[in-house]
Design a protein around this motif. Sequence first.
Motif, PDB file in Angstrom:
ATOM      1  N   UNK A   1       0.844  -1.177   0.000  1.00  0.00           N
ATOM      2  CA  UNK A   1       0.000   0.000   0.000  1.00  0.00           C
ATOM      3  C   UNK A   1       0.891   1.242   0.000  1.00  0.00           C
ATOM      4  N   UNK A   2       0.556   2.233  -0.830  1.00  0.00           N
ATOM      5  CA  UNK A   2       1.338   3.464  -0.885  1.00  0.00           C
ATOM      6  C   UNK A   2       1.219   4.253   0.409  1.00  0.00           C
ATOM      7  N   UNK A   3       2.328   4.881   0.807  1.00  0.00           N
ATOM      8  CA  UNK A   3       2.304   5.731   1.991  1.00  0.00           C
ATOM      9  C   UNK A   3       1.510   7.002   1.704  1.00  0.00           C
ATOM     10  N   UNK A   4       0.881   7.525   2.731  1.00  0.00           N
ATOM     11  CA  UNK A   4       0.211   8.823   2.632  1.00  0.00           C
ATOM     12  C   UNK A   4       0.901   9.756   3.607  1.00  0.00           C
ATOM     13  N   UNK A   5       1.549  10.795   3.089  1.00  0.00           N
ATOM     14  CA  UNK A   5       2.212  11.774   3.948  1.00  0.00           C
ATOM     15  C   UNK A   5       1.618  13.156   3.715  1.00  0.00           C
ATOM     16  N   UNK A   6       1.840  13.685   2.510  1.00  0.00           N
ATOM     17  CA  UNK A   6       1.245  14.962   2.130  1.00  0.00           C
ATOM     18  C   UNK A   6       0.587  14.820   0.768  1.00  0.00           C
ATOM     19  N   UNK A   7      -0.355  15.697   0.502  1.00  0.00           N
ATOM     20  CA  UNK A   7      -1.054  15.687  -0.776  1.00  0.00           C
ATOM     21  C   UNK A   7      -1.478  17.111  -1.101  1.00  0.00           C
ATOM     22  N   UNK A   8      -1.182  17.538  -2.296  1.00  0.00           N
ATOM     23  CA  UNK A   8      -1.644  18.842  -2.775  1.00  0.00           C
ATOM     24  C   UNK A   8      -2.221  18.648  -4.164  1.00  0.00           C
ATOM     25  N   UNK A   9      -3.482  18.963  -4.326  1.00  0.00           N
ATOM     26  CA  UNK A   9      -4.076  18.704  -5.622  1.00  0.00           C
ATOM     27  C   UNK A   9      -5.442  19.329  -5.782  1.00  0.00           C
ATOM     28  N   UNK A  10      -5.989  19.104  -6.963  1.00  0.00           N
ATOM     29  CA  UNK A  10      -7.334  19.587  -7.286  1.00  0.00           C
ATOM     30  C   UNK A  10      -8.362  18.738  -6.549  1.00  0.00           C
ATOM     31  N   UNK A  11      -9.356  19.390  -5.994  1.00  0.00           N
ATOM     32  CA  UNK A  11     -10.442  18.696  -5.307  1.00  0.00           C
ATOM     33  C   UNK A  11     -11.719  18.831  -6.112  1.00  0.00           C
ATOM     34  N   UNK A  12     -12.457  17.739  -6.215  1.00  0.00           N
ATOM     35  CA  UNK A  12     -13.740  17.764  -6.920  1.00  0.00           C
ATOM     36  C   UNK A  12     -14.862  18.007  -5.918  1.00  0.00           C
ATOM     37  N   UNK A  13     -15.760  18.947  -6.198  1.00  0.00           N
ATOM     38  CA  UNK A  13     -16.877  19.208  -5.290  1.00  0.00           C
ATOM     39  C   UNK A  13     -18.037  18.249  -5.540  1.00  0.00           C
ATOM     40  N   UNK A  14     -18.480  17.572  -4.480  1.00  0.00           N
ATOM     41  CA  UNK A  14     -19.649  16.689  -4.563  1.00  0.00           C
ATOM     42  C   UNK A  14     -20.539  16.990  -3.364  1.00  0.00           C
ATOM     43  N   UNK A  15     -21.331  18.058  -3.437  1.00  0.00           N
ATOM     44  CA  UNK A  15     -22.097  18.520  -2.279  1.00  0.00           C
ATOM     45  C   UNK A  15     -23.306  17.665  -1.907  1.00  0.00           C
ATOM     46  N   UNK A  16     -23.575  16.607  -2.646  1.00  0.00           N
ATOM     47  CA  UNK A  16     -24.707  15.748  -2.305  1.00  0.00           C
ATOM     48  C   UNK A  16     -24.518  15.115  -0.927  1.00  0.00           C
ATOM     49  N   UNK A  17     -25.605  14.996  -0.171  1.00  0.00           N
ATOM     50  CA  UNK A  17     -25.565  14.281   1.105  1.00  0.00           C
ATOM     51  C   UNK A  17     -25.981  12.824   0.873  1.00  0.00           C
ATOM     52  N   UNK A  18     -25.567  11.961   1.782  1.00  0.00           N
ATOM     53  CA  UNK A  18     -25.928  10.538   1.741  1.00  0.00           C
ATOM     54  C   UNK A  18     -25.502   9.851   0.445  1.00  0.00           C
TER      55      UNK A  18
END
Length: 201
Positions: free
Chosen positions: A1-18
């Motif tokens: 499994x790849x390590x997760x340390x830092x991440x900087x990137x584009x975020x996709x908006x998904x405002x739907x609930x549930x």
Amino acid sequence: MDKFTTLSGVAAPMPLVNIDTDMIIPKQFLKTIQRSGLGKNLFDEMRYDDNGHEIPDFVLNQPAYRKAQILVAGDNFGCGSSREHAPWALADFGIRAIISTSFADIFYNNCFKNGMLPIVLPEAQVEILMEDARKGENARIAIDLESQTVTSADGQEFSFQIDPFKKHCLLNGLDDIGLTLEKVSSIDAFEAAASQARPWV
């Protein structure tokens, strides 16, 4: 499994609930036990029409978000059935982190086992990050797991909580198998002693 340390990137908006696991990966794609290849079916019923053509309005079909690594989502993300194919599909698409006000428990824990970081923040902070995400490629969200912070495109920093053990596993790229292999010398020593003590077994 790849390590997760830092991440900087584009975020996709998904405002739907549930957003439930059947929306994330519909049931007809659950026949495989392979973790790879499911990214193309992520959010299948929202991404494609009945003829298999992309729906242009869906966020992940828009040019700015095709390589998004972060989702900013509405409340109660990952509810519904406990299918592990949901985090598999997200990870295969390239999503490394999801930010929401809350997650379904089983989905939340499955994320960590698949190298993804689910982040819970208060609604007001999620709304700020959602507005960032709506700016597309002009805004990048930064995540630092060691310091447990999310930084918005304009420099606002938000702190999040995470279980220390889950944090350790992500920072070191350890899934359940990796955790077991950390103890391999002790396991080998036990097996050797057991074979000597009970050679007939």
